[in-house]
Design a protein around this motif. Structure first.
Motif: not given
Length: 263
Positions: A184-192, A257-263
């Protein structure tokens, strides 16, 4: 941007079959994350000379490069190309038609100033947090929905379910499997925030019921990914010390395993 990566083998004297990476392009615009969980084979022939860590390293390395260097190629196509590249690396020495040829589950995400793309194949997971704090788990639940009787033995699974219609799919030797992934694809401003994890780290929610996915993400944000993995290990040890079969079956300790990313 804040990123964090933790990957720990289930047992210290066993190789870690997971793979994880965060890729940031030289342009500084966007990035990607890759998490693979290598599928541990039974103690029988696999048709391959190579180990599961060899496979996940090759597939994960290819995915890290392709998701960053080819930003206009959809993630499913990037996975297809990475599988083809990895298969070509051992096609002359190994029987890639064997149902237990090395394989892995996949969780991918890629972000740009405009969009966030995602892909999940089999039982790794991707968590997506919106600006209002809502957490959505992107899951491929085909394996979880199968009746337990159908999973009674490795022979039954390999003959009827593994990479077959009506069963479940993993990244193995066939590039066409990429089309089976949840995407899927989401608008960038909808993901923190994004977090990708293997099922060893998902046990905190799925096996031990310590909280829901929003609680899982809050713990990682506040205490760090290592604290999450450490808590899973405590729960596993407690369960084993109590003399009970591991909750839900499976290994007592699994690679986490965990990968965490705050955009």
């Amino acid at each position: 941007m804040r990123t964090e990566l933790v990957s720990e083998p289930g047992l210290p004297d066993h190789p870690n079959e997971d793979f994880a990476s965060v890729g940031l392009p030289a342009s500084g615009q966007g990035g990607s994350l890759v998490v693979l969980d290598g599928v541990t084979p039974p103690r029988t022939a696999t048709g391959c000379l190579h180990s599961v860590p060899w496979f996940t390293a090759h597939l994960g390395g290819a995915l890290t490069e392709l998701t960053v260097s080819l930003p206009d190629v959809p993630l499913a196509e990037a996975l297809s190309r990475a599988i083809a590249r990895t298969s070509a690396a051992h096609a002359e020495t190994c029987d890639l038609s064997h149902p237990r040829t090395p394989q892995a589950t996949v969780a991918l995400a890629r972000w740009s100033p405009a969009a966030v793309e995602y892909l999940v194949l089999s039982d790794s997971a991707l968590l997506v947090e919106a600006p209002d704090g809502t957490v959505t788990a992107v899951l491929d639940d085909r394996l979880a929905r199968l009746p337990r009787a159908a999973l009674a033995s490795d022979a039954l699974v390999d003959a009827n379910l593994r990479n077959r219609e009506g069963g479940f799919f993993t990244a193995a030797a066939d590039p066409a499997v990429a089309a089976r992934a949840v995407t899927g694809v989401l608008p960038r401003d909808e993901v923190r925030t994004l977090a990708a994890l293997t099922d060893g780290a998902a046990r905190w929610v799925e096996k031990f019921r310590e909280g829901d996915w929003a609680d899982w993400l809050a713990l990682v944000r506040k205490q760090g990914a290592q604290a999450l993995v450490d808590r899973v290990r405590e729960l596993e040890r407690s369960d084993a010390a109590g003399g009970r079969a591991f909750l839900g079956g499976g290994k007592t300790h699994d690679d986490a395993t965990v990968v965490y990313a705050e955009l």
